[in-house]
Design a protein around this motif. Structure first.
Motif, PDB file in Angstrom:
ATOM      1  N   LEU A  87       0.830  -1.212   0.000  1.00 25.09           N
ATOM      2  CA  LEU A  87       0.000   0.000   0.000  1.00 25.09           C
ATOM      3  C   LEU A  87       0.864   1.262   0.000  1.00 25.09           C
ATOM      4  O   LEU A  87       0.642   2.189  -0.785  1.00 25.09           O
ATOM      5  CB  LEU A  87      -0.920   0.027   1.220  1.00 25.09           C
ATOM      6  CG  LEU A  87      -2.077  -0.958   1.243  1.00 25.09           C
ATOM      7  CD1 LEU A  87      -2.781  -0.901   2.594  1.00 25.09           C
ATOM      8  CD2 LEU A  87      -3.050  -0.666   0.132  1.00 25.09           C
ATOM      9  N   ILE A  88       1.843   1.287   0.901  1.00 22.08           N
ATOM     10  CA  ILE A  88       2.731   2.454   0.971  1.00 22.08           C
ATOM     11  C   ILE A  88       3.547   2.563  -0.313  1.00 22.08           C
ATOM     12  O   ILE A  88       3.769   3.658  -0.834  1.00 22.08           O
ATOM     13  CB  ILE A  88       3.634   2.371   2.218  1.00 22.08           C
ATOM     14  CG1 ILE A  88       2.783   2.535   3.488  1.00 22.08           C
ATOM     15  CG2 ILE A  88       4.737   3.423   2.165  1.00 22.08           C
ATOM     16  CD1 ILE A  88       3.521   2.283   4.779  1.00 22.08           C
ATOM     17  N   ASN A 106       1.294   4.006  -3.157  1.00 17.58           N
ATOM     18  CA  ASN A 106       1.104   5.446  -2.951  1.00 17.58           C
ATOM     19  C   ASN A 106       2.399   6.208  -3.232  1.00 17.58           C
ATOM     20  O   ASN A 106       2.388   7.252  -3.884  1.00 17.58           O
ATOM     21  CB  ASN A 106       0.630   5.747  -1.537  1.00 17.58           C
ATOM     22  CG  ASN A 106      -0.832   5.450  -1.343  1.00 17.58           C
ATOM     23  OD1 ASN A 106      -1.540   5.091  -2.270  1.00 17.58           O
ATOM     24  ND2 ASN A 106      -1.292   5.575  -0.123  1.00 17.58           N
ATOM     25  N   PHE A 162       3.160   6.528  -7.039  1.00 20.30           N
ATOM     26  CA  PHE A 162       2.325   7.524  -7.717  1.00 20.30           C
ATOM     27  C   PHE A 162       2.624   8.948  -7.244  1.00 20.30           C
ATOM     28  O   PHE A 162       2.459   9.899  -7.998  1.00 20.30           O
ATOM     29  CB  PHE A 162       0.833   7.201  -7.542  1.00 20.30           C
ATOM     30  CG  PHE A 162       0.350   6.180  -8.529  1.00 20.30           C
ATOM     31  CD1 PHE A 162       0.019   6.550  -9.821  1.00 20.30           C
ATOM     32  CD2 PHE A 162       0.248   4.849  -8.169  1.00 20.30           C
ATOM     33  CE1 PHE A 162      -0.419   5.614 -10.745  1.00 20.30           C
ATOM     34  CE2 PHE A 162      -0.189   3.900  -9.080  1.00 20.30           C
ATOM     35  CZ  PHE A 162      -0.522   4.274 -10.366  1.00 20.30           C
ATOM     36  N   GLU A 163       3.061   9.084  -5.992  1.00 21.59           N
ATOM     37  CA  GLU A 163       3.415  10.409  -5.471  1.00 21.59           C
ATOM     38  C   GLU A 163       4.848  10.794  -5.824  1.00 21.59           C
ATOM     39  O   GLU A 163       5.325  11.844  -5.418  1.00 21.59           O
ATOM     40  CB  GLU A 163       3.230  10.436  -3.950  1.00 21.59           C
ATOM     41  CG  GLU A 163       1.786  10.309  -3.533  1.00 21.59           C
ATOM     42  CD  GLU A 163       1.615  10.136  -2.032  1.00 21.59           C
ATOM     43  OE1 GLU A 163       2.622  10.072  -1.290  1.00 21.59           O
ATOM     44  OE2 GLU A 163       0.459  10.061  -1.587  1.00 21.59           O
TER      45      GLU A 163
END
Length: 159
Positions: free
Chosen positions: A122-123, A126, A129-130
């Protein structure tokens, strides 16, 4: 099945203790650099709000974690919590297995697995994409892997 709220509360506080060390002396400077933070900026945050919500969210995590690390909850859920109307096979199962895996090490194993196989992806997603660095992703993932191992250990082993 009874819920051990004292274990959940203690497990919740563990995230603050780990965070104090993890984002302080261990990786604090790297974490600040990867986020573009300076110390003066961090001091401006509402610490009561940050720590209060951290404890609340950690309580939610610890509460849910018990259902993942204590296997008896799975069997209990299969009978919808209605022990009085359960088939004899439920009682036989519980007689054979209840408490067999209620150890700190078993909970830590499941917590670590949750961290590696659920939270890290999950991290990572994210972070990708960040456009965050792998240092950023690994610092945050490492924190949660350690925290979930500790939370799992506490809620599973504390009877």
């Amino acid at each position: 099945m009874e819920i051990n709220f004292l274990a959940i509360i203690v497990a919740s506080f563990s995230t603050l203790l780990v965070g104090f060390v993890w984002y302080g002396p261990l990786f604090g400077k790297i974490w600040m650099k990867e986020n573009g933070f300076v110390e003066e900026e961090l001091k401006q945050g509402n610490m009561l709000k940050i720590f209060g919500l951290t404890l609340l969210f950690s309580f939610f995590i610890a509460f849910m974690m018990q259902f993942m690390v204590i296997h008896e909850f799975g069997a209990f859920g299969m009978i919808n919590g209605a022990e009085e109307s359960a088939l004899p096979s439920y009682k036989a199962f519980m007689d054979d297995y209840a408490g067999k895996f209620r150890t700190f090490s078993h909970g830590a194993l499941h917590g670590t697995m949750m961290g590696l196989l659920f939270v890290f992806p999950l991290i990572g997603i994210n972070g990708l994409f960040e456009r965050k660095s792998w240092k950023y992703i690994l610092i945050h993932s490492g924190y949660w892997i350690i925290c979930l191992a500790i939370i799992g250990a506490i809620v599973c082993g504390w009877k």
